[in-house]
Design a protein around this motif. Structure first.
Motif, mmCIF file in Angstrom:
data_model
loop_
_atom_site.group_PDB
_atom_site.id
_atom_site.type_symbol
_atom_site.label_atom_id
_atom_site.label_comp_id
_atom_site.label_asym_id
_atom_site.label_seq_id
_atom_site.Cartn_x
_atom_site.Cartn_y
_atom_site.Cartn_z
ATOM 1 N N UNK A 249 39.163 59.420 43.029
ATOM 2 C CA UNK A 249 38.732 58.837 41.826
ATOM 3 C C UNK A 249 37.784 57.670 42.048
ATOM 4 N N UNK A 251 37.971 54.678 40.832
ATOM 5 C CA UNK A 251 38.737 53.533 41.158
ATOM 6 C C UNK A 251 39.600 53.407 42.551
ATOM 7 N N UNK A 252 39.891 54.616 42.784
ATOM 8 C CA UNK A 252 40.722 54.937 44.447
ATOM 9 C C UNK A 252 39.712 54.442 45.431
ATOM 10 N N UNK A 255 39.248 50.851 45.550
ATOM 11 C CA UNK A 255 40.176 50.199 45.959
ATOM 12 C C UNK A 255 40.212 50.513 47.399
ATOM 13 N N UNK A 256 40.149 51.613 47.799
ATOM 14 C CA UNK A 256 40.154 51.781 49.611
ATOM 15 C C UNK A 256 38.826 50.866 50.156
ATOM 16 N N UNK A 258 37.721 48.089 49.123
ATOM 17 C CA UNK A 258 38.227 46.669 49.247
ATOM 18 C C UNK A 258 39.424 46.487 50.589
ATOM 19 N N UNK A 259 40.052 47.396 50.533
ATOM 20 C CA UNK A 259 41.223 47.583 51.503
ATOM 21 C C UNK A 259 40.517 47.791 53.000
ATOM 22 N N UNK B 252 42.884 43.073 50.257
ATOM 23 C CA UNK B 252 43.745 44.094 50.483
ATOM 24 C C UNK B 252 44.479 44.617 49.431
ATOM 25 N N UNK B 255 42.863 45.915 46.475
ATOM 26 C CA UNK B 255 42.382 47.105 46.942
ATOM 27 C C UNK B 255 43.437 48.158 46.647
ATOM 28 N N UNK B 258 44.322 48.953 43.091
ATOM 29 C CA UNK B 258 43.668 49.877 42.477
ATOM 30 C C UNK B 258 43.872 51.294 42.777
ATOM 31 N N UNK B 259 44.018 51.542 44.136
ATOM 32 C CA UNK B 259 44.279 52.905 44.602
ATOM 33 C C UNK B 259 45.513 53.241 44.553
#
Lengths: 333, 333
Positions: A249, A251-252, A255-256, A258-259, B252, B255, B258-259
């Motif tokens: 998605x 959002x995922x 998220x990834x 950012x990480x 992180x 992130x 979110x995921x």
């Protein structure tokens, strides 16, 4: 000079090692027409290497039995022979594994007191790193072979992982009913009565590898190969499933993203290239297999294993340990 | 009734299975004083179960040899005996694995044509799921044993994974020099000449499990146990490293937050509870081991394996396959 990305990745790896190991001199064996362009591309320092032109080579799919008969002028044969002749302190190859093993045994010979050489590597654990052997050189082993692997693994761990008192475990299964195979129980008995006794932790199971429960995991080549590939396969599966998840998605994905810096650190820890360089221990000379698919970073690491083995006198340490452990009980039988 | 979280997780698992399998009736064996409170807690429907009060039990650390002598009035013995007497279609236990195996063999006996029962489970793959056996019942096997495992694994895969034409592979190592052990090569030969030939894909390696290269992976109990635990250990290592990474920095953490919904889907896929319920195949009755640490979800899944095995006539299918494959060549020897 072999491997999937040779000569490019090999020469790039040498360039990288040139900086990491300023006191090492390289002997490069290969077809001049094919290799020279990469020596220029990566600007190897002329005073850091010698080139040996070897038009013959062993194909990656060549049977070792055929290679032994026909490959005696190949780059692989001549590179190993340079170790035998004392021109090189170690050989590192990304080529045909079976041929490297067969040639190394034939040219270098086995160390006194060692009946069968083994393949040893380093694997990542929760705590850091561990040593595992044998990874496939010997499908079936007796107790004496396993004890020799323990001695070699211990010395390897001192030399390459720089542990002062490495702990040892024999890979076994823990079902209540069946405590593994006879030869493993017998090897445990010998180790308990040996000088290695203090650091011998008895039986370990294959999930102890990820935990780093001991420093050195000792097993036969069949079992070691099964464990190694199960670990590699699962690590790849998890990474691929993570990638699927990341693409799930928007959002995922965010998220990834950012990480990502943290994930890159994880990737670095699990990178097979980091653990590249499986040594054939137990030979009268240092012979190292780099993965066929290794990149420059991986090949440089395999060269690093060779450097560590030489610097820390791995060969001398194995011989010394073998003499102190003295498998008298076995020998006397 | 055994297991680390029994009777809570077991009764909660039965409650969950009550809804999933509306036509199943449960026989619960255990100490009434200890179990009744949980039957009330989870409000099991009175018409869906019978309770058999069994004050005796086999401790989780009891040696199977001792249990066989002293445990004949235990909940475990009586539950297996209920299958033998036709009062139950299958037994599921989270208790002592060795005792479950020993009791099951003793009470139920081995199927005609099967020399050794095996432990079989389902594992996650890139493509979905696969079947692996033996996982530890038999540390050493001959070719005939491996062929019997292939027959049982094939039938299990049809019944539990509902595959119509499951593909089969023999777990081996792929080093150029050594193509594994004699018994594996011999088993391959027998399978190639059998009715299973069409779906037999030859040798597979342990990294093929994660890929789901075949539907059924056949191996001896030592090797299967090593592969299984290497896979479990690596999966846990990756999850723990991911958690470390997630805690690395504020960005992180954000992130991963979110995921999270996607990560939960991944966790669900890799959840050991999802694959809980290792069957002892090859017995004259269905006997299933639930992991000692299984939660309610896991125990319900183990009950589901029992339901599938009964519904799809796993026992009949194994017998039928055994007769068509007819190990004539072997038998004639």
């Amino acid at each position: 000079m072999g491997g999937d990305h040779a000569p490019d990745s090999v020469i790039a790896g040498v360039k990288s090692a040139e900086k990491q190991y300023p006191d090492v001199h390289f002997l490069i064996f290969g077809d001049e027409d094919k290799v020279r362009p990469y020596i220029r591309k990566y600007a190897l320092s002329a005073d850091r290497f010698d080139f040996v032109h070897t038009p013959d080579y062993v194909a990656s799919n060549e049977k070792p039995s055929v290679a032994v008969r026909q490959g005696r002028k190949s780059s692989l044969w001549l590179a190993i022979d340079a170790v035998k002749q004392g021109q090189a302190a170690a050989v590192v190859s990304s080529g045909n594994t079976g041929a490297l093993m067969a040639f190394s045994k034939l040219i270098l010979g086995t160390m006194p007191g060692i009946h069968r050489p083994a393949i040893v590597t380093i694997l990542p654990t929760r705590k850091g790193e561990c040593v595992v052997l044998d990874l496939g050189a010997n499908a079936e082993c007796d107790a004496r072979n396993l004890v020799e692997f323990a001695v070699m693994g211990e010395a390897y761990c001192r030399a390459v992982l720089k542990r002062e008192q490495p702990t040892l475990g024999l890979l076994n299964i823990g079902s209540e009913d069946i405590k593994g195979r006879d030869e493993i129980r017998e090897a445990a008995q010998i180790l308990r009565e040996s000088a290695l006794n203090e650091n011998f932790k008895g039986f370990v199971e294959s999930d102890d590898i990820a935990l780093g429960a001991v420093d050195v995991f000792v097993t036969d080549g069949f079992t070691g190969n099964i464990a190694l590939k199960a670990i590699e396969g699962t690590a790849r599966l998890m990474v691929n499933l993570l990638k699927d998840v990341a693409a799930n998605s928007f959002i995922s994905k965010l998220g990834f993203l950012l990480a990502l810096p943290s994930l890159k650190r994880l990737k670095k820890k699990m990178d097979p290239g980091r653990y590249n360089g499986a040594m054939l221990v137990g030979l009268k000379g240092i012979s190292i297999k780099s993965h066929g698919g290794a990149d420059a970073f991986g090949f440089a690491n395999a060269l690093g294993v060779a450097v560590d083995a030489v610097k820390h006198d791995l060969q001398g340490n194995i011989a010394k340990q073998l003499s102190t452990i003295s498998l008298e009980k076995e020998e006397a039988e």
